[in-house]
Design a protein around this motif. Sequence first.
Motif, PDB file in Angstrom:
ATOM      1  N   ARG A 138       1.284   5.574  -8.411  1.00 11.72           N
ATOM      2  CA  ARG A 138       1.806   4.466  -7.589  1.00 11.72           C
ATOM      3  C   ARG A 138       1.638   3.113  -8.274  1.00 11.72           C
ATOM      4  O   ARG A 138       2.183   2.118  -7.824  1.00 11.72           O
ATOM      5  CB  ARG A 138       1.096   4.466  -6.233  1.00 11.72           C
ATOM      6  CG  ARG A 138       1.399   5.701  -5.380  1.00 11.72           C
ATOM      7  CD  ARG A 138       0.807   5.574  -3.990  1.00 11.72           C
ATOM      8  NE  ARG A 138       1.024   6.790  -3.212  1.00 11.72           N
ATOM      9  CZ  ARG A 138       0.124   7.755  -3.062  1.00 11.72           C
ATOM     10  NH1 ARG A 138      -1.072   7.626  -3.644  1.00 11.72           N
ATOM     11  NH2 ARG A 138       0.388   8.821  -2.340  1.00 11.72           N
ATOM     12  N   GLN A 139       0.868   3.083  -9.366  1.00 14.05           N
ATOM     13  CA  GLN A 139       0.697   1.853 -10.137  1.00 14.05           C
ATOM     14  C   GLN A 139       1.923   1.581 -11.012  1.00 14.05           C
ATOM     15  O   GLN A 139       2.126   0.466 -11.490  1.00 14.05           O
ATOM     16  CB  GLN A 139      -0.559   1.988 -11.018  1.00 14.05           C
ATOM     17  CG  GLN A 139      -1.101   0.697 -11.595  1.00 14.05           C
ATOM     18  CD  GLN A 139      -1.804  -0.150 -10.558  1.00 14.05           C
ATOM     19  OE1 GLN A 139      -2.442   0.371  -9.657  1.00 14.05           O
ATOM     20  NE2 GLN A 139      -1.688  -1.463 -10.687  1.00 14.05           N
TER      21      GLN A 139
ATOM     22  N   LYS B 277       0.895   0.958 -18.074  1.00 18.79           N
ATOM     23  CA  LYS B 277       2.021   0.093 -18.407  1.00 18.79           C
ATOM     24  C   LYS B 277       2.612   0.417 -19.773  1.00 18.79           C
ATOM     25  O   LYS B 277       3.677  -0.091 -20.138  1.00 18.79           O
ATOM     26  CB  LYS B 277       1.587  -1.370 -18.371  1.00 18.79           C
ATOM     27  CG  LYS B 277       1.163  -1.850 -16.983  1.00 18.79           C
ATOM     28  CD  LYS B 277       0.688  -3.291 -17.032  1.00 18.79           C
ATOM     29  CE  LYS B 277       0.248  -3.782 -15.656  1.00 18.79           C
ATOM     30  NZ  LYS B 277      -0.246  -5.188 -15.692  1.00 18.79           N
TER      31      LYS B 277
ATOM     32  N   ASN C 104      11.060   1.613 -10.247  1.00 16.56           N
ATOM     33  CA  ASN C 104      12.397   1.037 -10.300  1.00 16.56           C
ATOM     34  C   ASN C 104      12.835   0.779 -11.737  1.00 16.56           C
ATOM     35  O   ASN C 104      14.034   0.813 -12.049  1.00 16.56           O
ATOM     36  CB  ASN C 104      12.436  -0.274  -9.510  1.00 16.56           C
ATOM     37  CG  ASN C 104      12.227  -0.070  -8.024  1.00 16.56           C
ATOM     38  OD1 ASN C 104      12.815   0.830  -7.435  1.00 16.56           O
ATOM     39  ND2 ASN C 104      11.378  -0.891  -7.420  1.00 16.56           N
ATOM     40  N   MET C 105      11.870   0.537 -12.614  1.00 18.73           N
ATOM     41  CA  MET C 105      12.168   0.238 -14.015  1.00 18.73           C
ATOM     42  C   MET C 105      12.004   1.454 -14.920  1.00 18.73           C
ATOM     43  O   MET C 105      12.485   1.453 -16.047  1.00 18.73           O
ATOM     44  CB  MET C 105      11.255  -0.879 -14.511  1.00 18.73           C
ATOM     45  CG  MET C 105      11.437  -2.213 -13.789  1.00 18.73           C
ATOM     46  SD  MET C 105      13.040  -2.972 -14.148  1.00 18.73           S
ATOM     47  CE  MET C 105      12.862  -3.330 -15.898  1.00 18.73           C
TER      48      MET C 105
ATOM     49  N   ASP D 291       5.848   1.114 -11.992  1.00 19.34           N
ATOM     50  CA  ASP D 291       7.080   0.559 -11.412  1.00 19.34           C
ATOM     51  C   ASP D 291       8.192   1.593 -11.548  1.00 19.34           C
ATOM     52  O   ASP D 291       8.822   1.727 -12.607  1.00 19.34           O
ATOM     53  CB  ASP D 291       7.453  -0.737 -12.126  1.00 19.34           C
ATOM     54  CG  ASP D 291       8.651  -1.434 -11.482  1.00 19.34           C
ATOM     55  OD1 ASP D 291       9.252  -0.850 -10.554  1.00 19.34           O
ATOM     56  OD2 ASP D 291       8.984  -2.559 -11.903  1.00 19.34           O
TER      57      ASP D 291
END
Length: 582
Positions: free
Chosen positions: A357-358, A332, A362-363, A360
Amino acid sequence: MAHLEVHSRSGIKRCNLAKSKVTIGRHASNSVTIDDDKLISRHHCQIESTPSGYVLRDLDSRNGTKMDGLDIVSVVLRSGVLFLVGGTPVKFIDDGQTVAVAPGQLPGRDPRQAGSRSSDTLSGDEGIDIEDAAPIILDEDEVDPVVGGGRYGIGSFTALLKVGRDVPYGLAEVALINARGKTVHGAAGGAARSKDATAEAIDVVRLLMLGCIRSGASDIHMEPKREGGLVRLRIDGAMVEVSKVDTEMYRRLASLIKILGDIDISKKAIVQEGHFSVRVPDRRVDYRISFTPSMFGQKLVIRVLDPHNAPQKLADLWMPDWMYTRIRDITKQNTGMILNCGPTGSGKTTTLYAALRQIDVNMRNVITIEDPIEYEVAGVTQIPVAEDQGHSFHMLLRSCLRQDPDVIVLGEIRDKDTATTAMQAASTGHLVLSTVHAKDSIGTIFRLLDLGVEPYLVASTLNLVLAQRLARQLCEHCKAPKRPTPEQVLRMGRSVTGIDKIYMPVGCPKCFGTGYAGRKGIYELLTTNDALRDVVMNNPDIAAIKKAIDLTMFTSLKEGGYDMVIRGETSIEEVDRVIGMD
């Protein structure tokens, strides 16, 4: 009635297995006593009747019980199988089973065709009938024992429809798609198929593809021999023989695979590569083809890229909770580096994709550089390495830094330039994930320094190093308990305190006779702290690094493996195989 045939220089001596447990050795207290100078242990091995069949177990003998030239711990016996007790070959016969195939048969002879019986006997106890068969004098080069579950075999192509896990479809629902994305042999449905040789080859390929889906195989091997060829699958890291084929069928299968992969079928003395796909009702599976010239023709290896065989997310990797939480939290972040290390085949790529895959997508803008691209990931820009076009890891990495990435996934760090650029990127606002070929997490630090990366870069950018191995899990249908030996207790140390039993592989039809079903990761996570950074900056050594991480939650690969042994998930021999005994 099951029985043993003990092949001595004076002939064959038969022992009927009328008891549930029979011991074999040189001491008179054994059910079957064998006079053999090569027998060192008083009690060498035993045969026990179990729900899975007759199981042969070595009783920790000093020179081992051998099958197919290998020491066995425990194995389910098939009729016709030979094993060595000291220097004496012993054959297991079960009239209720199909006799094992020719490799285990003594050349040119069928010991069950007994002639006149003599009065000579071997030592035995009540419940075992011991008789002599017709004498046969053996030469040592005639002894060719076969492992009951060691020379692993499925038996035939059609048997692939019965092995592994069940799927809600059959051979008729397997559609073959060529390299151009065109369905060239669609699902057959209920239509009758022709019986010509080409149709037969197509059905064999369909059987292989369906067998891979059912068994979770990672590779298909087709190996040309002097006469015909051999087809094998790699299941849980072990090779499993499927069937032998004649020369004509091997040629047809190779040609069909080349056509599917859009490969020139006229060339047979060069390296050739390609790909094709298979569609079944619940998914599409990709396959990567590699033809390589060998002594008797081109050997074919097909890599199975089935996403259902690999964990998809970090939570699916079954690593300890604290490791999962730490890696998840780092993914993150906006900056830093996560490295994954281990030998080829240890699951590094799977872990890298799970971490990917952890994120995001899209962001964040995620770019991967891979050689080759194993799986497509939605929302991610994936770039393949092409050395012949000058597109190396280092060149593509420098190029993608101009693509405004938030996260960079680098397939592998191989050289100083790539390592330096990746670490500079990690220190300037990018999160970098990559793999390194190193033995363990501590070795990764030395590997980076050995490549010539500046110590300050390693110390300032490296967040986590995850080392891993894949250990085969014991088959739940046939694993058997045993008391750990003093040597094993000493090797496992404090991990085995208070444990009076561990488990060992046996072998049954559910696990193809291997004793193992599925694999699970063993992990070692190194988390950097200020003490470790200080050590890296000042000519580090192993002792100094271990002292710096002493207060962290560091658990070595060996400790993680022995924890699996204690939980009954794998065997100590498997842990020693994948991690090493040093």
